[in-house]
Design an enzyme around this catalytic site. Structure first.
Site, short mmCIF file in Angstrom:
data_model
loop_
_atom_site.label_atom_id
_atom_site.label_comp_id
_atom_site.label_asym_id
_atom_site.label_seq_id
_atom_site.Cartn_x
_atom_site.Cartn_y
_atom_site.Cartn_z
N LYS A 110 44.90 55.14 43.30
CA LYS A 110 44.87 55.20 41.67
C LYS A 110 42.86 55.95 41.52
O LYS A 110 42.12 54.65 41.90
CB LYS A 110 45.58 55.10 40.78
N SER A 141 36.07 45.76 38.71
CA SER A 141 35.79 44.90 38.23
C SER A 141 36.49 43.20 38.30
O SER A 141 37.50 43.07 38.56
CB SER A 141 35.63 45.22 37.05
N GLY A 171 39.89 42.55 39.23
CA GLY A 171 40.29 42.34 40.83
C GLY A 171 41.41 41.07 40.83
O GLY A 171 42.12 40.57 41.10
N CYS A 207 27.40 47.99 42.87
CA CYS A 207 27.71 46.61 43.53
C CYS A 207 26.46 46.09 44.30
O CYS A 207 26.62 45.09 44.59
CB CYS A 207 29.13 46.45 43.31
P1 ADP Z 1 35.12 49.87 35.70
O1 ADP Z 1 34.58 48.79 34.99
O2 ADP Z 1 34.19 49.94 36.88
O3 ADP Z 1 35.81 50.67 35.36
P2 ADP Z 1 37.52 48.69 36.51
O4 ADP Z 1 37.94 47.07 37.63
O5 ADP Z 1 38.25 48.55 34.96
O6 ADP Z 1 36.05 48.61 36.80
O7 ADP Z 1 38.24 49.69 36.63
C1 ADP Z 1 38.18 49.97 38.55
C2 ADP Z 1 39.91 50.35 38.77
O8 ADP Z 1 40.98 49.41 38.42
C3 ADP Z 1 40.06 51.80 38.54
O9 ADP Z 1 40.87 52.84 38.58
C4 ADP Z 1 40.79 51.39 36.77
O10 ADP Z 1 41.67 52.54 35.69
C5 ADP Z 1 41.60 50.58 37.74
N1 ADP Z 1 42.15 49.44 36.52
C6 ADP Z 1 41.52 48.65 35.52
N2 ADP Z 1 42.91 48.08 34.73
C7 ADP Z 1 43.65 47.83 35.74
C8 ADP Z 1 44.53 46.95 35.18
N3 ADP Z 1 45.21 46.04 34.84
N4 ADP Z 1 45.37 47.07 36.53
C9 ADP Z 1 45.26 48.50 37.89
N5 ADP Z 1 44.48 49.02 38.16
C10 ADP Z 1 43.47 49.04 36.80
#
Ligand code: ADP
Length: 480
Positions: free
Chosen positions: A174, A228, A232, A283
């Site tokens: 994804k 993020s 994570g 990062c």
């Molecule tokens: P950024 O702030 O750099 O976009 P994110 O952690 O929000 O960092 O996004 C990193 C990846 O994790 C993206 O592919 C995002 O779509 C995905 N993501 C965001 N929220 C979730 C979640 N709740 N569960 C799994 N994946 C997620």
């Protein structure tokens, strides 16, 4: 490739998806890179089942066949790096040179892991009991969910996909919402390289929907995430609760220490590269420049002079040194951090909205001087072309400031002293140390990862990648 509506792959060739979303060029908001289908939960489950169905055969494929496919994928990426680099620069906004370099890196990664498929070996040794042999072997984990961010839209998918596939796993990837085109193009390359249907599957869409469904899917055995800290950590907790293997690479608040005895030309180059190249959206970016007293003013003067000459502009313009911020939300976030730091007493150079010949998310790189360690700007990751300067009395204070952060990805030092370089290498609380080099910029054949809040689980890249993408089994055999 038809750019008008790109879809997700399930089982290699089948395509699906609805509600296509426009992918807009951050250098020029009227340029639509493509429309990308958004998966729903049912699509995610179908992709996971396809990966599960393909696992038995792929895990049993001989290593030469796997290596050949990965090698072909690597060669295709290298051959197409100009074309794919342009696509990447258009959708993400890093400069065309940086983007071509990133595609080349993805190609090298596939070639490296082609070799790793063959180099994977076990161990055979005597038992502590007589008449027994002990064997340690490595087996594929199963279905790996790979969740990736927007800042390296082809390299990060590559450094997760290549080892996963090399060691016999099947995957569902994804990509980030903002950068589906590069991932989609990478899947085109994998298909052309001969990857069998179902072995790698792509689902595009919202993290909270598609990412979360992937983490929850019962077919998934392991999750590798880069993004993020908040996402994570939450995802890691879910994985542990469901006995899934998990690996997270998250934020950084990386220090670059500049000591009195540093070569200031080297130090300024390290700071400009580490803090501002790739628009600071790495990062591994240097976001805290920790400078000792005797060179502080001279360093700041030289750095701000260099900053004034940096060319910010359209990512596809060959003269551009710093591309746009990835989107409006991130731009506002960056400018908000600059405003807050000024409110807390910092002096700012740059950090302003910039008008260019095209309408895009442009800002001048920002340097915040006279900051202190407790300011928000020195605690939280910004993820933009924004760096601070912290004054330190001596090396010991500089080291203490460098380590005074919840993160621990990378730390750099500029010094001519072997003693301080050696001490820093040992005592910086990070996963990677740079001496007289920018904090950003790493190799692919050695481990990548951090400590503290920056990382969870085994390292990525290099030979260490096998620790996440294989299961270890110990076999005892009576040998008569
Ligand atoms: P950024 O702030 O750099 O976009 P994110 O952690 O929000 O960092 O996004 C990193 C990846 O994790 C993206 O592919 C995002 O779509 C995905 N993501 C965001 N929220 C979730 C979640 N709740 N569960 C799994 N994946 C997620």
């Amino acid at each position: 490739m038809n750019q008008s509506q790109l879809k997700g792959h399930i089982a290699g060739d089948a395509e699906f998806g609805a509600n296509p979303l426009a992918n807009v060029n951050p250098s020029d908001l009227i340029d639509v890179v493509g429309y990308f289908a958004q998966a729903d939960v049912a699509d995610v489950r179908a992709a996971c089942r396809a990966a599960r169905d393909a696992f038995g055969a792929w895990g049993a494929t001989d290593v030469q066949a796997r290596a050949d496919i990965l090698d072909r994928a690597g060669a295709l990426l290298l051959a197409r790096k100009l074309e794919l680099g342009e696509l990447l620069a258009r959708e993400e906004g890093k400069t065309i040179a940086e983007a071509i370099g990133e595609v080349g890196r993805a190609g090298q990664i596939f070639k490296f892991f082609a070799g790793e498929a063959i180099r994977l070996q076990g161990e055979l040794g005597p038992s502590v009991r007589p008449g027994i042999d002990v064997e340690v072997r490595r087996e594929p984990v199963g279905v790996c969910a790979l969740i990736t961010p927007w800042n390296f839209p082809i390299a990060i998918p590559a450094w997760k996909l290549a080892p996963a596939l090399a060691f016999g796993n099947t995957v569902v990837l994804k990509p980030a919402e903002l950068t589906p085109a590069s991932a989609h193009a990478l899947f085109g390359v994998l298909r052309e390289a001969g990857l069998p249907p179902g072995v790698a599957n792509l689902v595009m869409g919202q993290g909270a929907v598609v990412g979360a469904a992937l983490v929850d899917a019962p077919e998934v055995d392991a999750v590798s995430f880069t993004g993020s800290v908040g996402v994570g950590r939450a995802l890691a907790v879910k994985c542990i609760a469901n006995s899934k293997r998990v690996q997270c690479e998250m934020g950084g608040k990386n220090p670059l220490v500049v000591l009195d005895d540093a070569d200031l030309d080297v130090a300024v180059n390290c700071a400009v590269n580490g803090a501002f190249y790739s628009t600071g959206q790495r990062c591994t970016a240097s976001s805290r420049l920790i400078v000792t007293e005797a060179v502080h003013d001279e360093f700041v003067a030289r750095l701000t002079q260099r900053m004034a000459g940096l060319r910010v502009g359209h990512a596809l313009d060959r003269t551009t040194e710093i591309g746009p911020v990835v989107d409006e939300r991130q731009l506002e976030k960056n400018l908000g951090y600059v405003r807050d730091a000024i409110g807390e007493g910092a002096r700012a150079f740059g950090g302003e909205l910039l008008r260019a010949s095209t309408r895009g998310h442009f800002m001048t790189p920002a340097l915040l001087v006279d900051t202190s360690q407790h300011m928000r700007i020195n605690r939280e990751e910004v993820f933009g072309p924004v760096a601070t300067v912290l004054r330190a009395g001596d090396y010991e204070e500089a080291l203490a400031l460098a380590n005074d952060t919840e993160f621990g990805l990378v730390a750099g030092i500029c010094t001519r002293s072997l003693k301080y370089a050696q001490h820093f290498k040992r005592h910086a609380q990070v996963g990677m140390v740079m001496v007289n080099l920018p904090t950003a910029g790493v190799d692919y054949h050695v481990p990548f990862g951090g400590r503290k809040a920056s990382s969870i689980g085994p390292r990525e890249q290099g030979t260490y990648a096998r620790d996440f993408y294989t299961l270890v089994k110990t076999a005892y055999v009576a040998c008569g």
